[in-house]
Design a protein around this motif. Sequence first.
Motif, short mmCIF file in Angstrom:
data_model
loop_
_atom_site.label_atom_id
_atom_site.label_comp_id
_atom_site.label_asym_id
_atom_site.label_seq_id
_atom_site.Cartn_x
_atom_site.Cartn_y
_atom_site.Cartn_z
N ASP A 67 0.84 -1.21 0.00
CA ASP A 67 0.00 0.00 0.00
C ASP A 67 0.87 1.26 0.00
O ASP A 67 0.91 2.01 0.97
CB ASP A 67 -0.92 -0.01 1.23
N SER A 95 1.73 6.36 -3.49
CA SER A 95 1.61 6.72 -4.90
C SER A 95 0.60 5.86 -5.65
O SER A 95 0.02 6.30 -6.65
CB SER A 95 2.97 6.61 -5.59
N LEU A 96 0.35 4.63 -5.18
CA LEU A 96 -0.55 3.72 -5.88
C LEU A 96 -1.80 3.37 -5.09
O LEU A 96 -2.82 2.99 -5.65
CB LEU A 96 0.18 2.41 -6.23
N GLY A 97 -1.73 3.50 -3.76
CA GLY A 97 -2.81 2.98 -2.93
C GLY A 97 -2.64 1.48 -2.76
O GLY A 97 -1.68 0.87 -3.22
N ALA A 128 -6.65 -3.39 -7.31
CA ALA A 128 -6.15 -2.07 -6.91
C ALA A 128 -7.28 -1.24 -6.35
O ALA A 128 -8.41 -1.25 -6.86
CB ALA A 128 -5.50 -1.35 -8.10
N GLN A 129 -6.98 -0.51 -5.29
CA GLN A 129 -7.99 0.28 -4.60
C GLN A 129 -8.41 1.51 -5.41
O GLN A 129 -9.55 1.95 -5.34
CB GLN A 129 -7.44 0.71 -3.24
N ARG A 130 -7.47 2.05 -6.21
CA ARG A 130 -7.75 3.27 -6.96
C ARG A 130 -7.94 2.96 -8.45
O ARG A 130 -7.19 2.16 -9.02
CB ARG A 130 -6.59 4.26 -6.81
N PRO A 131 -8.91 3.61 -9.10
CA PRO A 131 -9.13 3.35 -10.54
C PRO A 131 -7.94 3.75 -11.40
O PRO A 131 -7.64 3.09 -12.39
CB PRO A 131 -10.37 4.18 -10.86
N GLU A 132 -7.23 4.84 -11.02
CA GLU A 132 -6.09 5.25 -11.83
C GLU A 132 -4.95 4.23 -11.74
O GLU A 132 -4.16 4.08 -12.67
CB GLU A 132 -5.59 6.63 -11.40
N THR A 133 -4.87 3.52 -10.61
CA THR A 133 -3.86 2.48 -10.48
C THR A 133 -4.20 1.29 -11.37
O THR A 133 -3.31 0.65 -11.95
CB THR A 133 -3.72 2.04 -9.01
N HIS A 176 -10.77 -3.29 -10.10
CA HIS A 176 -10.90 -2.16 -9.19
C HIS A 176 -11.50 -2.65 -7.89
O HIS A 176 -12.52 -3.34 -7.87
CB HIS A 176 -11.78 -1.08 -9.82
#
Length: 384
Positions: free
Chosen positions: A308, A311-313, A332-337, A366
Amino acid sequence: MIIQPTSLAAQLWAGAAAGTTAAADSWRVGTLLSARIMGQTDIGKLLLDIGGMTVEADAPGGQLPQQFQVRVLTQGAQPQLEIVPGNTDERVAMQGLRERLPLQNGYAPLLGVLAALGRRPVARMLPAPLRAALATLEAAISKPSDVSSPLGMKEAIAKSGAFLEAHLAEPKHETPAADDFKAALLALRRALADIPTGRPGTQLARPASDTPPPLVQRALVAQPRAPELSLGDDDIEAVVGQLRTDTRAALSRVEIAQLESHPQAGVWMIEVPLAAGRGYDVLQIRIEEGQPLPGDTDGPWTVGFAIDPPSLGAVQGEIQLRVPRVSVRLWAQRPETVAHLENAFVVLRRLLEKSGLILDHFSCMHGLPTPSSAYSAVLLEARA
């Protein structure tokens, strides 16, 4: 104590119960079988690996060790299995777990104090032996660039603390114990023991942290960094008190992971601290070597991981390898990741092809998985 399986793996058990397959021979009355807890189903039943077969069973009244032996008492559609009392080594391991579980915590609190001391003048006011021990701990922490290559990852795992005693018993030049994370924690504990104890309860004010222990039957949990600390010049006593608590918790956690690693069963629990940017992250890894299928020389490998970084979550992954085929599942917790990881798909495929491997499946979802055991629901379906 009796275990009565309620279902077994696919058609294997149907054939074994009818006496039409070789599996029946391994389940004769009186036969001793090795058993291992894999997790728990959504309806509360135990998921067990018994003699290489995946079975479900009602949870017995007492607590089971992670690994044990059973004796076949009766056959039939629902056989009865007697749990054979464990040996001395197993009892010692269970006692070790009982002693350390109440003390353990994640590495994040200790690493948060280490990061704060690296940016605050108060660090220069600490006793010289303590400063030296903190520097040794910092030097034992790998960097993200170190784990970006196979050799670097191997070295980071080797000095993670999980193999300290093995390195001391058989020292090798490429894995000196001086670089070991657990060895650095032990040196820090000794330095703290030489400092007079301050007022009871003298610690830094910060949110409580309770990270689940690294147990084989539990799912991996991505561990975020601890909130950034603000240290003043008059916080020396509180820093020392906090370091005592956090060092004890980190050492207990390393030793729990060691007790939960069973090389004879092909299971290893490993946590690798990483120095990145203005703080430290923790890469949690679970490695398992499966049993080979009839006719195969090598069994499958499953590697789960969780991390965790800011920068990525939170990111979790599960890699399954049955040479030459590889399956990769990421969450991944974040959609951008998710988008970032999917963009790296082509690069991953090319790297695997250069190594002679075939990428059978790749997915990045996601959100984080919520498995009921150490494995994802997808892997359980594949094995059940």
